[in-house]
Design a protein around this motif. Structure first.
Motif, mmCIF file in Angstrom:
data_model
loop_
_atom_site.group_PDB
_atom_site.id
_atom_site.type_symbol
_atom_site.label_atom_id
_atom_site.label_comp_id
_atom_site.label_asym_id
_atom_site.label_seq_id
_atom_site.Cartn_x
_atom_site.Cartn_y
_atom_site.Cartn_z
ATOM 1 N N GLU A 197 0.750 -1.051 -0.050
ATOM 2 C CA GLU A 197 0.014 0.130 0.010
ATOM 3 C C GLU A 197 1.023 1.297 0.044
ATOM 4 N N PRO A 198 0.515 2.267 -0.736
ATOM 5 C CA PRO A 198 1.217 3.620 -0.866
ATOM 6 C C PRO A 198 1.270 4.111 0.372
ATOM 7 N N ARG A 199 2.471 4.610 0.852
ATOM 8 C CA ARG A 199 2.753 5.472 2.143
ATOM 9 C C ARG A 199 2.987 6.808 1.896
ATOM 10 N N TRP A 200 2.311 7.912 2.841
ATOM 11 C CA TRP A 200 2.636 9.157 2.532
ATOM 12 C C TRP A 200 3.136 9.979 3.711
ATOM 13 N N ILE A 201 3.763 11.124 3.734
ATOM 14 C CA ILE A 201 3.651 11.974 4.850
ATOM 15 C C ILE A 201 2.732 13.190 4.616
ATOM 16 N N GLU A 202 1.797 13.238 5.335
ATOM 17 C CA GLU A 202 1.066 14.346 5.387
ATOM 18 C C GLU A 202 1.516 15.585 6.436
ATOM 19 N N ARG A 203 1.564 16.891 5.775
ATOM 20 C CA ARG A 203 2.319 17.836 6.762
ATOM 21 C C ARG A 203 1.684 19.170 6.368
ATOM 22 N N GLU A 204 1.390 19.816 7.741
ATOM 23 C CA GLU A 204 0.582 21.120 7.719
ATOM 24 C C GLU A 204 1.245 21.957 8.475
ATOM 25 N N VAL A 205 1.525 23.256 7.809
ATOM 26 C CA VAL A 205 2.015 24.305 8.691
ATOM 27 C C VAL A 205 1.172 25.566 8.788
ATOM 28 N N VAL A 206 0.727 25.980 9.822
ATOM 29 C CA VAL A 206 -0.279 27.019 9.689
ATOM 30 C C VAL A 206 0.513 28.217 10.470
ATOM 31 N N SER A 207 0.720 29.437 9.685
ATOM 32 C CA SER A 207 1.347 30.505 10.318
ATOM 33 C C SER A 207 0.572 32.110 10.102
ATOM 34 N N ALA A 208 1.059 32.856 11.244
ATOM 35 C CA ALA A 208 0.180 34.049 11.037
ATOM 36 C C ALA A 208 1.259 34.840 10.603
ATOM 37 N N LEU A 209 0.907 35.762 9.495
ATOM 38 C CA LEU A 209 1.829 36.683 8.706
ATOM 39 C C LEU A 209 1.487 38.218 9.012
ATOM 40 N N TYR A 210 2.562 38.732 9.497
ATOM 41 C CA TYR A 210 2.350 40.209 9.693
ATOM 42 C C TYR A 210 3.437 41.076 9.008
ATOM 43 N N VAL A 211 3.204 42.310 8.973
ATOM 44 C CA VAL A 211 4.173 43.078 8.173
ATOM 45 C C VAL A 211 5.855 42.720 8.377
ATOM 46 N N ASP A 212 6.165 42.495 9.485
ATOM 47 C CA ASP A 212 7.493 42.500 10.045
ATOM 48 C C ASP A 212 7.991 41.148 10.264
ATOM 49 N N ARG A 213 6.861 40.136 10.405
ATOM 50 C CA ARG A 213 7.253 38.910 11.104
ATOM 51 C C ARG A 213 6.444 37.692 10.550
ATOM 52 N N GLN A 214 6.908 36.422 10.750
ATOM 53 C CA GLN A 214 6.063 35.259 10.745
ATOM 54 C C GLN A 214 6.059 34.465 11.873
ATOM 55 N N GLU A 215 4.875 34.083 12.522
ATOM 56 C CA GLU A 215 4.741 33.047 13.581
ATOM 57 C C GLU A 215 4.240 32.109 13.169
ATOM 58 N N ILE A 216 4.797 30.753 13.484
ATOM 59 C CA ILE A 216 4.222 29.683 13.256
ATOM 60 C C ILE A 216 3.088 29.299 14.223
ATOM 61 N N ILE A 217 1.804 29.012 14.079
ATOM 62 C CA ILE A 217 0.944 28.614 14.940
ATOM 63 C C ILE A 217 0.710 26.923 15.052
ATOM 64 N N VAL A 218 0.614 26.056 13.968
ATOM 65 C CA VAL A 218 0.676 24.853 14.181
ATOM 66 C C VAL A 218 1.796 24.221 13.300
ATOM 67 N N GLU A 219 2.345 23.095 13.546
ATOM 68 C CA GLU A 219 3.091 22.467 12.531
ATOM 69 C C GLU A 219 3.152 21.172 12.853
ATOM 70 N N GLU A 220 2.235 20.280 12.023
ATOM 71 C CA GLU A 220 1.855 18.864 12.253
ATOM 72 C C GLU A 220 2.325 17.909 11.140
ATOM 73 N N GLU A 221 2.688 16.756 11.418
ATOM 74 C CA GLU A 221 3.049 15.880 10.369
ATOM 75 C C GLU A 221 2.582 14.418 10.865
ATOM 76 N N ARG A 222 2.128 13.621 9.778
ATOM 77 C CA ARG A 222 1.963 12.229 10.171
ATOM 78 C C ARG A 222 1.760 11.393 9.084
ATOM 79 N N GLU A 223 1.829 10.008 9.313
ATOM 80 C CA GLU A 223 2.071 8.937 8.069
ATOM 81 C C GLU A 223 0.671 8.656 7.906
ATOM 82 N N VAL A 224 0.334 8.691 6.407
ATOM 83 C CA VAL A 224 -1.040 8.082 5.996
ATOM 84 C C VAL A 224 -0.642 7.135 5.024
ATOM 85 N N VAL A 225 -1.471 5.897 5.000
ATOM 86 C CA VAL A 225 -1.504 4.751 4.261
ATOM 87 C C VAL A 225 -2.703 4.803 3.185
ATOM 88 N N GLY A 226 -2.566 4.534 2.048
ATOM 89 C CA GLY A 226 -3.759 4.476 1.055
ATOM 90 C C GLY A 226 -3.448 5.041 -0.224
#
Length: 436
Positions: free
Chosen positions: A402-431
């Protein structure tokens, strides 16, 4: 000198050798690397391999092997940018969309984002109503030309104006329309009103992966009727909305102006039910005789014939006004959110409406994200945008093939002078998953 047939044959053989030598079947496919849909490339290659062989002869190369190379699994990426309440300020809106990469210095779509989402309240508290709504329609057309999508939402202020509640309309903004009557017409049957009716919804469900279908594909899906079954414990049983055979079922985001209350009665199917009610209520408001605006005249209220469900849509518990996700304590909010995410087929709820002038608010590990930061000069808050980068990368097969995958999601808040990571998640998915 080689004949054209032999030259073509050698090119195919070399291509297959390179693909197998460097494991291209496990990395971005030949078709993807060329920027050509795999199905289209295969449609060209397959008949060519037979034609080169001549009448009645076997294909000159192994067709199955070539098809495997051309349809190889490749990484998938999706980039989403979302912006909250704009309230009549074109200049600040352009600044935000430019530093978040949605538009260039001239205000045109860049193609850097796959989706741009705006969560309502474009109108009121500023003078740029016409310019802002016209710009949104311009971006919608430009995005579509490059394969991008603009998702627009009605906020409580859009609905207030449709009702005739003009408490937050500046006299100077009315002047930009020419008169009260001209403004009423523009927001009802004129071009802004038509844009609301055609291109704006109350809420959206945006899949992170195309396997779930296009935006606003309803959840629960029609082909999973078991999700609709209810029993005595249905109110407390969230697991019935999850299917172990569909690991991406909730790989989606919900967007709404106010919030999706856990006690709101029309969450499912999501977002179909809410959007149908919103469209019906907007139609009633836009096609009645327009009442004189309040103030100075009496509050006109909802039109005659409004149904109970339509009225609930606009009350304090409905998606235009609900503030519980911002005001409830952490224990209550983080317990309640699980039920709403399960029932809507989403993993995060993103909304505007309740401003925090210092920045984007994330609660419950990013399951609740509130993006109204008072962008308009009327508030003087933070200029901000939310950015979601999603990737789905192949990593080979498991022991069962079965095919294996890495699912990754990075959620960031963007401002004029900076970027702040809110969530950084990763998991393996099969199918096996659909990419179109």
């Amino acid at each position: 000198m080689l004949s054209p047939r032999l030259t073509a044959l050698l090119a195919i053989l070399i291509g297959l050798y390179v693909a197998s030598r460097y494991d291209l079947h496990k990395t971005p496919g030949v078709a993807e690397a060329l920027g050509v849909p795999a199905a289209a490339l295969w449609a060209i290659y397959a008949p060519l391999s037979h034609a080169l062989a001549g009448p009645g002869q076997a294909p000159v190369v192994i067709v199955d092997q070539a098809q495997e190379v051309f349809t190889a699994r490749a990484p998938f990426t999706r980039h989403i940018v979302a912006v909250g309440d704009l309230h009549g300020d074109l200049g600040n809106a352009q600044t935000v969309l430019q530093f978040s990469g949605v538009v260039d210095a001239f205000g045109n779509w860049t193609g850097d984002a796959d989706f741009f989402v705006q969560t309502g309240d474009i109108v009121d508290r500023g003078d740029d109503t016409i310019k802002l709504f016209d710009w949104m329609e311009q971006l919608r057309v430009q995005a579509a030309a490059t394969g991008g999508v603009v998702l627009s939402h009605l906020g409580n202020h859009e609905v207030m104006n449709a009702i005739g509640d003009w408490r937050y309309v500046y006299p100077s903004e009315i002047d930009t329309f020419g008169s009260v009557a001209a403004r009423q017409k523009m927001l009802s049957t004129g071009r802004i009103g038509r844009a609301w009716a055609q291109n704006y919804t109350a809420t959206s469900r945006l899949p992170l992966h195309p396997h779930l279908g296009p935006p606003n594909t309803p959840f629960p899906p029609e082909d999973h009727p078991l999700h609709f079954e209810k029993d005595a414990d249905a109110a407390a049983d969230e697991s019935r909305y999850y299917d172990a055979r569909a690991p991406l079922s909730h790989a989606a985001l919900s967007f709404v102006h106010g919030g999706l209350s856990p006690t709101y009665s029309n969450l499912a199917p999501f977002p179909t039910k809410i959007n149908a009610l919103s469209a019906a209520l907007l139609r009633r408001l836009q096609h009645r005789a327009q009442p004189p605006p309040h103030p100075p005249h009496p509050y006109p209220g909802l039109p005659h014939g409004t149904t109970r469900d339509e009225a609930e849509l606009y009350d304090a518990n409905g998606p235009f006004w609900y503030r519980g996700w911002a005001t409830d304590g952490a224990d209550k909010a983080c317990a309640d959110v699980e039920s709403v995410l399960a029932r809507t087929g989403t993993r995060r709820m993103i909304m505007g409406h309740t401003p925090d002038f210092t920045g984007i608010v994330s609660r419950c590990n990013g399951k609740i994200i509130i993006i109204d930061t008072g962008i308009s000069h009327a508030y003087g808050g933070a200029l901000s945008a939310l950015s979601i980068h999603y990737t789905f990368t192949p990593i080979g097969d498991d022991a069962a093939g079965e095919p294996r995958w890495i699912e990754r999601e990075v959620v960031s808040a963007l401002y004029v002078d900076r970027q702040e990571i809110i969530v950084e998640e990763e998991r393996e998915v099969v199918g096996d998953f659909r990419f179109a």
